[in-house]
Design a protein around this motif. Sequence first.
Motif, PDB file in Angstrom:
ATOM      1  N   LYS A  21      35.462 -14.809   1.749  1.00 34.91           N
ATOM      2  CA  LYS A  21      34.156 -15.191   1.220  1.00 34.91           C
ATOM      3  C   LYS A  21      33.311 -13.944   0.970  1.00 34.91           C
ATOM      4  O   LYS A  21      33.366 -12.976   1.730  1.00 34.91           O
ATOM      5  CB  LYS A  21      33.436 -16.145   2.192  1.00 34.91           C
ATOM      6  CG  LYS A  21      34.080 -17.510   2.279  1.00 34.91           C
ATOM      7  CD  LYS A  21      33.493 -18.356   3.375  1.00 34.91           C
ATOM      8  CE  LYS A  21      34.122 -18.053   4.724  1.00 34.91           C
ATOM      9  NZ  LYS A  21      35.519 -18.538   4.813  1.00 34.91           N
ATOM     10  N   TYR A  23      29.269 -13.029  -0.023  1.00 36.02           N
ATOM     11  CA  TYR A  23      27.881 -13.432  -0.279  1.00 36.02           C
ATOM     12  C   TYR A  23      27.269 -12.412  -1.237  1.00 36.02           C
ATOM     13  O   TYR A  23      27.128 -11.238  -0.889  1.00 36.02           O
ATOM     14  CB  TYR A  23      27.070 -13.482   1.013  1.00 36.02           C
ATOM     15  CG  TYR A  23      27.688 -14.322   2.117  1.00 36.02           C
ATOM     16  CD1 TYR A  23      28.554 -15.380   1.824  1.00 36.02           C
ATOM     17  CD2 TYR A  23      27.404 -14.063   3.458  1.00 36.02           C
ATOM     18  CE1 TYR A  23      29.114 -16.150   2.836  1.00 36.02           C
ATOM     19  CE2 TYR A  23      27.954 -14.822   4.477  1.00 36.02           C
ATOM     20  CZ  TYR A  23      28.817 -15.863   4.161  1.00 36.02           C
ATOM     21  OH  TYR A  23      29.377 -16.622   5.165  1.00 36.02           O
ATOM     22  N   GLN A  52      18.463 -16.820   3.705  1.00 35.56           N
ATOM     23  CA  GLN A  52      19.608 -17.502   3.106  1.00 35.56           C
ATOM     24  C   GLN A  52      20.934 -16.918   3.591  1.00 35.56           C
ATOM     25  O   GLN A  52      21.900 -17.660   3.804  1.00 35.56           O
ATOM     26  CB  GLN A  52      19.523 -17.470   1.578  1.00 35.56           C
ATOM     27  CG  GLN A  52      18.488 -18.412   1.009  1.00 35.56           C
ATOM     28  CD  GLN A  52      18.749 -18.760  -0.451  1.00 35.56           C
ATOM     29  OE1 GLN A  52      19.689 -18.258  -1.064  1.00 35.56           O
ATOM     30  NE2 GLN A  52      17.921 -19.610  -1.005  1.00 35.56           N
ATOM     31  N   VAL A  53      20.989 -15.607   3.741  1.00 29.59           N
ATOM     32  CA  VAL A  53      22.214 -14.985   4.250  1.00 29.59           C
ATOM     33  C   VAL A  53      22.479 -15.450   5.684  1.00 29.59           C
ATOM     34  O   VAL A  53      23.625 -15.770   6.039  1.00 29.59           O
ATOM     35  CB  VAL A  53      22.124 -13.449   4.186  1.00 29.59           C
ATOM     36  CG1 VAL A  53      23.292 -12.803   4.950  1.00 29.59           C
ATOM     37  CG2 VAL A  53      22.130 -12.976   2.740  1.00 29.59           C
ATOM     38  N   LEU A  56      23.874 -18.885   5.554  1.00 33.13           N
ATOM     39  CA  LEU A  56      25.281 -18.856   5.164  1.00 33.13           C
ATOM     40  C   LEU A  56      26.163 -18.469   6.340  1.00 33.13           C
ATOM     41  O   LEU A  56      27.226 -19.063   6.563  1.00 33.13           O
ATOM     42  CB  LEU A  56      25.487 -17.859   4.017  1.00 33.13           C
ATOM     43  CG  LEU A  56      25.190 -18.344   2.605  1.00 33.13           C
ATOM     44  CD1 LEU A  56      25.213 -17.164   1.636  1.00 33.13           C
ATOM     45  CD2 LEU A  56      26.189 -19.400   2.167  1.00 33.13           C
ATOM     46  N   GLU A  57      25.723 -17.478   7.080  1.00 42.68           N
ATOM     47  CA  GLU A  57      26.512 -17.018   8.228  1.00 42.68           C
ATOM     48  C   GLU A  57      26.669 -18.125   9.262  1.00 42.68           C
ATOM     49  O   GLU A  57      27.753 -18.287   9.852  1.00 42.68           O
ATOM     50  CB  GLU A  57      25.854 -15.799   8.857  1.00 42.68           C
ATOM     51  CG  GLU A  57      25.979 -14.523   8.035  1.00 42.68           C
ATOM     52  CD  GLU A  57      25.448 -13.321   8.774  1.00 42.68           C
ATOM     53  OE1 GLU A  57      26.204 -12.351   8.956  1.00 42.68           O
ATOM     54  OE2 GLU A  57      24.274 -13.357   9.178  1.00 42.68           O
ATOM     55  N   LEU A 165      29.396  -9.016   2.284  1.00 43.29           N
ATOM     56  CA  LEU A 165      28.051  -9.128   1.724  1.00 43.29           C
ATOM     57  C   LEU A 165      27.905  -8.052   0.658  1.00 43.29           C
ATOM     58  O   LEU A 165      28.027  -6.854   0.958  1.00 43.29           O
ATOM     59  CB  LEU A 165      27.003  -8.944   2.825  1.00 43.29           C
ATOM     60  CG  LEU A 165      25.523  -8.955   2.425  1.00 43.29           C
ATOM     61  CD1 LEU A 165      25.145 -10.306   1.836  1.00 43.29           C
ATOM     62  CD2 LEU A 165      24.646  -8.651   3.639  1.00 43.29           C
ATOM     63  N   PHE A 183      29.540 -16.654  -3.088  1.00 38.81           N
ATOM     64  CA  PHE A 183      28.336 -17.459  -2.876  1.00 38.81           C
ATOM     65  C   PHE A 183      27.133 -16.656  -3.353  1.00 38.81           C
ATOM     66  O   PHE A 183      26.796 -15.622  -2.780  1.00 38.81           O
ATOM     67  CB  PHE A 183      28.194 -17.843  -1.400  1.00 38.81           C
ATOM     68  CG  PHE A 183      29.322 -18.700  -0.900  1.00 38.81           C
ATOM     69  CD1 PHE A 183      29.229 -20.078  -0.917  1.00 38.81           C
ATOM     70  CD2 PHE A 183      30.492 -18.109  -0.435  1.00 38.81           C
ATOM     71  CE1 PHE A 183      30.278 -20.866  -0.473  1.00 38.81           C
ATOM     72  CE2 PHE A 183      31.555 -18.886   0.012  1.00 38.81           C
ATOM     73  CZ  PHE A 183      31.447 -20.268  -0.009  1.00 38.81           C
ATOM     74  N   TYR A 184      26.507 -17.144  -4.403  1.00 41.09           N
ATOM     75  CA  TYR A 184      25.401 -16.444  -5.051  1.00 41.09           C
ATOM     76  C   TYR A 184      24.088 -16.788  -4.348  1.00 41.09           C
ATOM     77  O   TYR A 184      23.644 -17.932  -4.357  1.00 41.09           O
ATOM     78  CB  TYR A 184      25.355 -16.857  -6.520  1.00 41.09           C
ATOM     79  CG  TYR A 184      24.344 -16.136  -7.369  1.00 41.09           C
ATOM     80  CD1 TYR A 184      23.070 -16.666  -7.557  1.00 41.09           C
ATOM     81  CD2 TYR A 184      24.659 -14.939  -8.014  1.00 41.09           C
ATOM     82  CE1 TYR A 184      22.143 -16.024  -8.353  1.00 41.09           C
ATOM     83  CE2 TYR A 184      23.741 -14.293  -8.815  1.00 41.09           C
ATOM     84  CZ  TYR A 184      22.483 -14.846  -8.982  1.00 41.09           C
ATOM     85  OH  TYR A 184      21.571 -14.192  -9.771  1.00 41.09           O
ATOM     86  N   VAL A 185      23.480 -15.801  -3.717  1.00 35.05           N
ATOM     87  CA  VAL A 185      22.209 -15.998  -3.012  1.00 35.05           C
ATOM     88  C   VAL A 185      21.078 -15.979  -4.033  1.00 35.05           C
ATOM     89  O   VAL A 185      20.858 -14.969  -4.700  1.00 35.05           O
ATOM     90  CB  VAL A 185      22.004 -14.908  -1.943  1.00 35.05           C
ATOM     91  CG1 VAL A 185      20.654 -15.091  -1.247  1.00 35.05           C
ATOM     92  CG2 VAL A 185      23.145 -14.952  -0.924  1.00 35.05           C
TER      93      VAL A 185
END
Length: 226
Positions: A21, A23, A52-53, A56-57, A165, A183-185
């Motif tokens: 994955k 980010y 947001q990160v 996600l984590e 990241l 995964f687009y933040v």
Amino acid sequence: MSVKLGKVEKPSVEEFSQGRKLYFVPLLYSGAEPPAEYVEKLEKYWQQVEEQVSNLESKLGQVKIIYHELIPVGGDEGCAVIEQLNGQGYRIVKSKVDGGAKLEATEDEELVAEFIDWSRCLSIRLQSQKAFATVYESYTEAGKKRNEFIVERINSTLGADGVGLLFMREGHQLQFPSDIQVFYVSPPALDDIKRWLREFGSRSAKEAASTNTDEPATNDNDVEQS
């Protein structure tokens, strides 16, 4: 595979629990002497990125490797460069490094230097169409090689089920391997900044046009004859 957060329903943990994955954080710079309004919006943006990160984590996995555009070295040396280049984003990088993540060298120094040099050449108003075509071709080729290097760097260092990241500007045209889930933040502040930049650019263009219109026209009679 790419998932854009803040725009669509968040993915289920089960759907993305396996595999590599990445980010992706759109990189925004403050520039030299930015307007106070822009600085305020940037601060809000980076706060939302951090939130947001972290979200996600908590759902998909903790960041283990960090990548950052324009950074050809890793570790403490790379962190020091990021602190100078991207002070607000550096806070997130430092937090992750302090938590055990590794900053990986992302770029080839020579390739990124060549890309930047050709970009500077394009910013000059070249008079020759042939010269422009030559510079643009070289710029495009350098950009392609640079992108390929970054993708290969990520592919070779992001292990099985690894979580990375990436900080990079939008419009990058990177083509990631199919087994890396991206995964687009995209926090709400990003759209707000894009709108502000469009409006700021429009105002600046109008002010420049108004200034040119207000300048008195040159009268041939005012020119001293030799």
